[in-house]
Design a protein around this motif. Sequence first.
Motif, short mmCIF file in Angstrom:
data_model
loop_
_atom_site.label_atom_id
_atom_site.label_comp_id
_atom_site.label_asym_id
_atom_site.label_seq_id
_atom_site.Cartn_x
_atom_site.Cartn_y
_atom_site.Cartn_z
N PHE A 31 0.80 -1.21 0.00
CA PHE A 31 0.00 0.00 0.00
C PHE A 31 0.84 1.27 0.00
CE2 PHE A 31 -3.25 -2.90 1.74
CZ PHE A 31 -4.24 -2.67 0.80
N GLU A 32 2.16 1.16 0.12
CA GLU A 32 3.00 2.35 0.21
C GLU A 32 2.92 3.24 -1.03
OE1 GLU A 32 6.93 1.53 1.58
OE2 GLU A 32 6.25 1.47 3.65
N PRO A 33 2.89 2.71 -2.26
CA PRO A 33 2.73 3.62 -3.41
C PRO A 33 1.40 4.36 -3.38
CG PRO A 33 3.59 1.51 -4.15
CD PRO A 33 3.20 1.34 -2.71
N LEU A 34 0.34 3.68 -2.97
CA LEU A 34 -0.97 4.34 -2.86
C LEU A 34 -0.95 5.39 -1.76
CD1 LEU A 34 -3.96 4.54 -3.63
CD2 LEU A 34 -4.41 2.75 -1.95
N ALA A 35 -0.31 5.07 -0.65
CA ALA A 35 -0.20 6.03 0.44
C ALA A 35 0.58 7.27 -0.01
CB ALA A 35 0.47 5.39 1.65
N LEU A 36 1.65 7.06 -0.76
CA LEU A 36 2.42 8.19 -1.27
C LEU A 36 1.57 9.05 -2.21
CD1 LEU A 36 5.10 9.70 -1.51
CD2 LEU A 36 5.70 8.13 -3.37
N PHE A 37 0.83 8.41 -3.10
CA PHE A 37 -0.04 9.14 -4.02
C PHE A 37 -1.09 9.96 -3.26
CE2 PHE A 37 -4.10 9.23 -6.33
CZ PHE A 37 -3.73 10.03 -7.39
N LEU A 38 -1.73 9.35 -2.27
CA LEU A 38 -2.74 10.07 -1.49
C LEU A 38 -2.13 11.22 -0.70
CD1 LEU A 38 -4.91 7.11 -0.22
CD2 LEU A 38 -5.52 8.79 -1.96
N VAL A 60 -4.32 9.01 7.16
CA VAL A 60 -3.71 7.72 7.48
C VAL A 60 -2.58 7.42 6.49
CG1 VAL A 60 -4.13 5.22 7.51
CG2 VAL A 60 -5.74 6.77 8.62
N ALA A 61 -2.79 7.75 5.22
CA ALA A 61 -1.74 7.55 4.23
C ALA A 61 -0.51 8.37 4.57
CB ALA A 61 -2.25 7.91 2.83
N GLY A 62 -0.73 9.59 5.01
CA GLY A 62 0.40 10.43 5.42
C GLY A 62 1.15 9.84 6.60
N ALA A 67 -1.41 17.01 -0.09
CA ALA A 67 -0.50 18.16 -0.02
C ALA A 67 -0.83 19.17 -1.11
CB ALA A 67 0.94 17.69 -0.15
N LEU A 68 -1.12 18.70 -2.32
CA LEU A 68 -1.49 19.62 -3.40
C LEU A 68 -2.78 20.35 -3.08
CD1 LEU A 68 -0.60 17.53 -6.57
CD2 LEU A 68 0.55 19.59 -5.74
#
Length: 72
Positions: free
Chosen positions: A7-14, A54-56, A19-20
Amino acid sequence: MEMLKRFEPLALFLMIVGALNWGIVGVSGGDTNVLHDIFGSGTFLDVVYAVIGVAGLLEAFHIGAGPHPRGV
């Protein structure tokens, strides 16, 4: 823990999306909230904010076994 690493790539994307969004809110003086424009107001928007939070946390604390995939 292996599942969390998936899930880390998804967490990074979220995290980047969040942030944007906050960057746009800050630059526009609070007049534009992209997530609010996409999802509207209400419970679903609150869930989206919680998932992004949570992703952050997953990215910030590198939750998962082994070294971070980006080498951090």
